[in-house]
Design an enzyme around this catalytic site. Structure first.
Site, PDB file in Angstrom:
ATOM      1  CD  GLU A   9      -3.001   5.507   6.710  1.00 53.42           C
ATOM      2  OE1 GLU A   9      -2.995   5.569   5.467  1.00 53.42           O
ATOM      3  OE2 GLU A   9      -2.069   5.008   7.372  1.00 53.42           O
ATOM      4  CB  SER A  30       4.828  -1.718  12.233  1.00 58.23           C
ATOM      5  OG  SER A  30       4.448  -0.368  12.425  1.00 58.23           O
ATOM      6  N   GLY A  84       2.191   2.288  10.836  1.00 60.26           N
ATOM      7  CA  GLY A  84       3.166   3.359  10.687  1.00 60.26           C
ATOM      8  C   GLY A  84       3.849   3.752  11.982  1.00 60.26           C
ATOM      9  CG  ASN A  90      -1.724   1.197   1.439  1.00 63.31           C
ATOM     10  OD1 ASN A  90      -1.795   2.034   0.533  1.00 63.31           O
ATOM     11  ND2 ASN A  90      -2.353   1.328   2.595  1.00 63.31           N
ATOM     12  CD1 TRP A  91       3.551   0.755  -2.609  1.00 66.86           C
ATOM     13  CD2 TRP A  91       3.767   1.710  -4.612  1.00 66.86           C
ATOM     14  NE1 TRP A  91       4.258  -0.109  -3.417  1.00 66.86           N
ATOM     15  CE2 TRP A  91       4.409   0.443  -4.643  1.00 66.86           C
ATOM     16  CE3 TRP A  91       3.780   2.493  -5.774  1.00 66.86           C
ATOM     17  CZ2 TRP A  91       5.050  -0.046  -5.780  1.00 66.86           C
ATOM     18  CZ3 TRP A  91       4.408   2.013  -6.911  1.00 66.86           C
ATOM     19  CH2 TRP A  91       5.043   0.755  -6.912  1.00 66.86           C
ATOM     20  CE  LYS A  92      -0.253   3.302   4.634  1.00 71.93           C
ATOM     21  NZ  LYS A  92      -0.172   3.412   6.085  1.00 71.93           N
ATOM     22  CD  GLU A 152      -3.696  -2.445   7.301  1.00 68.91           C
ATOM     23  OE1 GLU A 152      -2.600  -2.713   6.802  1.00 68.91           O
ATOM     24  OE2 GLU A 152      -4.291  -1.387   7.080  1.00 68.91           O
ATOM     25  CG  HIS A 211      -5.992   1.987   5.082  1.00 67.95           C
ATOM     26  ND1 HIS A 211      -5.565   2.910   5.997  1.00 67.95           N
ATOM     27  CD2 HIS A 211      -4.980   1.099   4.939  1.00 67.95           C
ATOM     28  CE1 HIS A 211      -4.337   2.591   6.386  1.00 67.95           C
ATOM     29  NE2 HIS A 211      -3.961   1.502   5.758  1.00 67.95           N
ATOM     30  N   GLY A 215       2.678  -1.124   4.364  1.00 66.62           N
ATOM     31  CA  GLY A 215       2.742   0.302   4.053  1.00 66.62           C
ATOM     32  C   GLY A 215       4.179   0.742   3.865  1.00 66.62           C
ATOM     33  N   GLY A 216       4.751   1.329   4.909  1.00 64.97           N
ATOM     34  CA  GLY A 216       6.098   1.910   4.829  1.00 64.97           C
ATOM     35  C   GLY A 216       7.136   1.032   4.143  1.00 64.97           C
TER      36      GLY A 216
HETATM   37  P1  PGA Z   1       2.597   0.297   7.752  1.00 71.18           P
HETATM   38  O1  PGA Z   1       1.162   0.507   7.053  1.00 71.18           O
HETATM   39  O2  PGA Z   1       3.158  -0.994   7.183  1.00 71.18           O
HETATM   40  O3  PGA Z   1       3.402   1.487   7.340  1.00 71.18           O
HETATM   41  O4  PGA Z   1       2.378   0.212   9.204  1.00 71.18           O
HETATM   42  C1  PGA Z   1       0.294  -0.554   6.827  1.00 71.18           C
HETATM   43  C2  PGA Z   1      -0.970  -0.039   6.188  1.00 71.18           C
HETATM   44  O5  PGA Z   1      -1.407   1.071   6.508  1.00 71.18           O
HETATM   45  O6  PGA Z   1      -1.583  -0.726   5.336  1.00 71.18           O
END
Ligand code: PGA
Length: 270
Positions: free
Chosen positions: A100, A215, A175, A12-14, A169, A98, A236-237
């Site tokens: 966010e 994470s 993050g 997930n490159w956001k 999640e 998600h 994500g990251g």
């Molecule tokens: P993260 O994000 O790996 O940076 O914690 C995961 C996500 O939001 O899908």
């Protein structure tokens, strides 16, 4: 209810990367992942890079996913993107609900449900995200929240889930570098699988893939993937950096999972 499920790892490159940088990253990843059969790999760049990344991966086994969509097919919805538009760009997957988006865009279970239905109708595979905040966990409400999100998100879907993926999640792990322990994650994954069994029966519960996200890094991926109800990750990251993402994907290859047994051989893939 242990059934073999092919692991699936999605990046997930956001809201990161220009189109050029997204192309570079996709090219880098394809060097290692283009022909990988043992794990399903999905890249979810921003809307603006979908076409470019789609072009890079078009003759590979890597698949394209979007990070959101609207539930309507089309019309006066300024700034929105429909399932048909995503199919038009050869997306196979779409991340929905998600945390966010729930947090910053006030997305509700009702909206997530409408999106899930629209995605399935367009033969897009939803990656439906669920997860509790740290306050909710501290108050002992984790299962209550997950149940509400799953029952709400899947409300009115009666004919099976068509490959829908659930991503657990925990919001406190996204993050933050503060990942759930494999045991904490497994506990919730098992709860989700039992809930799916109650709602949809054994076959659907046994075949549905449940990703862990929050994470995930190369050094904790293997232990997470080794859990019986964890079927891959939503990253994500660490998905923004080719080497880290490739390492995470490789740790989801069955032979590399500690305790993997031949008896777990594929019978149901998704
Ligand atoms: P993260 O994000 O790996 O940076 O914690 C995961 C996500 O939001 O899908």
């Amino acid at each position: 209810m242990k059934r073999y499920r092919k692991n699936i790892v999605a990046g997930n490159w956001k809201m990161n990367k220009s189109t050029t940088d997204a192309e570079y990253l996709a090219n880098d990843l394809c060097r290692d992942l283009a022909e990988l059969r043992d794990v399903d790999v999905v890249l979810c760049p921003s809307f603006t890079s979908l076409q470019a990344v789609g072009k890079v991966i078009e003759n590979t086994l890597v698949r394209l996913g979007a990070q959101n969509m609207h539930w309507e097919n089309g019309g006066a919805f300024t700034g929105e993107i429909s399932a048909a538009m995503l199919r038009d760009l050869y997306c196979h997957y779409v991340i929905l609900g998600h945390s966010e988006r729930r947090q910053h865009c006030n997305e509700t279970d009702y909206e997530v449900n409408a999106k899930v239905k629209a995605a399935l109708a367009a033969t897009l595979i939803p990656i439906m995200c669920v997860g509790e905040t740290s306050e909710e966990r501290k108050e002992g409400k984790t299962e209550e929240i997950i149940k509400r999100q799953i029952e709400g998100g899947l409300d009115g879907i009666d004919d099976g889930l068509d490959g829908l993926i659930i991503a657990y999640e925990p919001v406190w792990a996204i993050g933050t570098g503060d990942t759930a322990t494999p045991e904490q994650a497994q506990e919730v994954h098992e709860f989700i699988r039992i809930l799916l069994q109650t709602l949809f029966g054994d076959d659907v519960a046994g075949a549905t893939r449940i990703q862990y996200g929050g994470s995930v890094k190369p050094d904790n991926a293997k232990a997470l993937m080794a859990q019986p109800d964890i079927d891959g990750g939503l990253i994500g990251g660490a998905s923004l950096e080719a080497r880290a993402f490739v390492e995470i994907v490789k740790s989801a290859i069955p032979e590399k999972i500690p305790d993997y047994k031949e008896d777990d051989a594929p019978s149901v893939s998704s």
